[in-house]
Design an enzyme around this catalytic site. Structure first.
Site, PDB file in Angstrom:
ATOM      1  N   LYS A  76       0.685  -1.704  -0.456  1.00 29.17           N
ATOM      2  CA  LYS A  76      -0.368   0.224   0.370  1.00 29.17           C
ATOM      3  C   LYS A  76       1.139   1.593   0.580  1.00 29.17           C
ATOM      4  CE  LYS A  76      -3.992   2.416   2.783  1.00 29.17           C
ATOM      5  NZ  LYS A  76      -4.658   2.185   3.740  1.00 29.17           N
ATOM      6  N   SER A 151      -9.850   2.423   2.842  1.00 26.02           N
ATOM      7  CA  SER A 151      -9.135   2.796   2.182  1.00 26.02           C
ATOM      8  C   SER A 151      -7.610   2.128   0.874  1.00 26.02           C
ATOM      9  CB  SER A 151      -7.933   3.827   3.041  1.00 26.02           C
ATOM     10  OG  SER A 151      -7.513   2.953   4.268  1.00 26.02           O
ATOM     11  N   SER A 175     -10.320  -0.084   7.036  1.00 19.88           N
ATOM     12  CA  SER A 175     -10.022  -0.047   5.908  1.00 19.88           C
ATOM     13  C   SER A 175      -8.770  -1.222   4.915  1.00 19.88           C
ATOM     14  CB  SER A 175      -8.612   1.280   5.770  1.00 19.88           C
ATOM     15  OG  SER A 175      -9.391   2.166   5.338  1.00 19.88           O
TER      16      SER A 175
HETATM   17  N1  GLN Z   1     -12.890   4.479   6.202  1.00 21.97           N
HETATM   18  C1  GLN Z   1     -12.411   4.969   8.065  1.00 21.97           C
HETATM   19  C2  GLN Z   1     -11.967   6.487   6.670  1.00 21.97           C
HETATM   20  O1  GLN Z   1     -11.874   6.443   6.595  1.00 21.97           O
HETATM   21  C3  GLN Z   1     -11.275   4.168   8.306  1.00 21.97           C
HETATM   22  C4  GLN Z   1     -10.192   4.212   7.011  1.00 21.97           C
HETATM   23  C5  GLN Z   1      -9.417   3.190   7.770  1.00 21.97           C
HETATM   24  O2  GLN Z   1      -9.048   2.144   8.123  1.00 21.97           O
HETATM   25  N2  GLN Z   1      -8.106   4.155   7.287  1.00 21.97           N
HETATM   26  O3  GLN Z   1     -11.916   7.154   8.211  1.00 21.97           O
END
Ligand code: GLN
Length: 485
Positions: A76, A151, A175
């Site tokens: 990532k 994400s 995410s």
């Molecule tokens: N969807 C959540 C956010 O937007 C979690 C994102 C994540 O786990 N990095 O913060």
């Protein structure tokens, strides 16, 4: 070959059926063919990947038996890598090259993996659909009009479409697990502190955790054997012995007590997802596990508490991007203040700005007690709920997401997007390990089963997930076979 699991590829290389160079070339060919439609990779490292593969082949010939040796992986784009750009999905870092490697990257390098490139992600890991990336949305390999989740959507799409054998992800509120569910792959978030966060660009430091995205729970265990462990460069990494996560995979689930939170089967859960998850739980029961309804009474507070804690920590973490030392700097600044202002307003996208504003507000004098402190108290209540539950059960299971992948552009209201992580966020607030594994389909889109364990119960979670993958085949389904890419 590229559709195989890490465990299978490792065996194929050991028996001489394929070399790492051949395998790496196959993945690179696949990336160059499919990435235009998927947009899963931001950077592809053809030359260095092949070079690493040559070194791996030589090392294997000399007797190196590391199971991950020569296996092609994608990181990532939140993990710092020397010599390869690390963008974090943002214009702010669109040309940033880190002077050091993240600990996770170093550990995989030491294990002899091949780095194919860096995967697309929501900007600074803020999002649930990969639509906030400066580099454009990632598309779901099962249906190109759908999001892959976020994400870590680039990593999940890349694994699902066989653009790599395995990938890294990070999970602050869901995410790793939500994109794994949307793309039909296995995604594991370890306990907070199990994997070093050093060199992983910080979003919300008390919640962020790195983990594997791959094709099976067995592969996740192999990856965790490399990733886990204390790191003196990360004071929040845990000083606890690292288990061999493959050692208990084959334990039977007979007698395993599985808690089913009643709050996760209420309105909002789609009927198809509920049907598949109940079916999956029956499979466990048939294998001798014991199902027990449990209560997580404060779970409805997890999303609101998270959206105070995470933006508050993000606003502090992102203050370092000011155009001075690294990252985007505006043209011809008039003075220092103008440079800060314009560099940040040009470098960050809307969602990141929204979080910085919310977080700065929540932490400001006079509001701290009303918001941040209160959210921290709720966090404790949520942890207490889990502690109570784990007195009676060994793991907790339910849906990863209330529905399958939604359409690109379908969710425009931030709060609707924030509710995406309704079943996963509490696990981050409590610091627990959780996995999402494929457990069915609805209209040809994958459904994820979420399994959560107690503090540092990674072996329990991986064992329960692996056993499910022994008696079901959902994780073997391929998008190509269902009309996807
Ligand atoms: N969807 C959540 C956010 O937007 C979690 C994102 C994540 O786990 N990095 O913060």
């Amino acid at each position: 070959m590229i559709e195989k699991t890490v465990a299978e590829l490792s065996a194929a290389m050991t028996s001489g059926d394929i070399s790492s160079v051949e395998l790496t070339q196959s993945y690179l060919d696949r990336i160059h063919k499919a990435n235009d439609s998927l947009n899963a990779f931001i950077t592809v490292c053809d030359d260095t990947a092949l070079e690493q593969a040559r070194v791996a082949d030589k090392s294997r010939a000399q007797g190196n038996q590391n199971p991950l040796l020569g296996i092609p992986l994608a990181h990532k784009d939140i993990f710092c890598t020397t010599g390869i750009k690390t963008t974090c999905g943002s214009k702010m870092l669109h040309n940033f090259i880190s002077p050091y490697n993240a600990t996770v990257v170093d550990k995989f390098n030491q294990a002899g993996v091949v780095t194919l490139g860096k995967t697309n992600m929501d900007e600074f890991a803020m999002g649930s659909s990969n639509e906030t990336s400066f580099f454009g949305p990632v598309r779901n390999p099962w249906d190109l009009e759908k999001v892959p989740g976020g994400s870590s959507g680039g990593s999940a799409a890349a694994v699902a479409a066989d653009l790599c054998a395995m990938a890294t992800g990070t999970d602050t509120g869901g995410s790793i697990r939500q994109p794994a569910a949307f793309c039909g792959v296995t995604g594991f978030k370890p306990s907070y502190g199990r994997v070093s966060r050093w060199g992983m660009i910080a979003f919300a430091s008390s919640l962020d955790q790195a983990g594997p995205i791959c094709k099976s729970a067995e592969d996740a265990a192999l990856m965790m054997n490399v990733m886990a462990g204390i790191d003196l460069k990360d004071s929040t990494s845990a000083d606890r012995e690292v288990e061999d996560y493959t050692a208990t995979l084959s334990d039977s689930v007979k007698g395993l007590r599985i808690g089913i939170p009643k709050q996760h089967f209420t309105e909002g859960l789609s009927a198809d997802v509920e049907k598949s998850i109940r079916e999956a739980l029956r499979e466990y029961e048939a294998a001798g596990a014991i199902l027990k309804e449990i209560n997580l009474p404060n779970s409805h507070l997890s999303v609101p508490a998270y959206y105070v804690v995470a933006p508050a920590e993000a606003s502090a973490n992102l203050s370092r991007f000011d155009g001075v030392r690294y990252g985007h700097r505006c043209d011809n600044p008039l003075d220092l203040e103008d440079m800060y202002k314009r560099s940040r307003s040009e470098g960050f996208g809307d969602e990141v700005k929204r979080r910085i504003l919310i977080g700065t507000y929540a932490l400001s004098a006079g509001f701290y007690d009303a918001y941040y402190r209160k959210a921290q108290k709720i966090r404790r209540l949520i942890k207490n709920d889990f502690d109570e539950a784990f007195k009676e059960v060994d793991v907790i299971a339910g849906p990863t997401s209330p529905h399958t992948a939604f359409g690109i552009g379908a969710k425009t209201d931030p709060v609707t997007m924030y509710l995406e992580d309704i079943y996963t966020i509490a696990v981050n607030l409590a610091g627990l390990p959780g996995i999402s594994i494929p457990a069915g389909f609805s209209n040809d889109l994958p459904i994820g089963l979420h399994i959560v364990g107690p503090d540092f119960g990674e072996s329990k979670v991986l064992n329960a997930a692996h056993q499910f993958q022994l008696f079901t085949d959902w994780h073997k389904a391929k998008p190509a076979a269902k009309g996807g890419i």
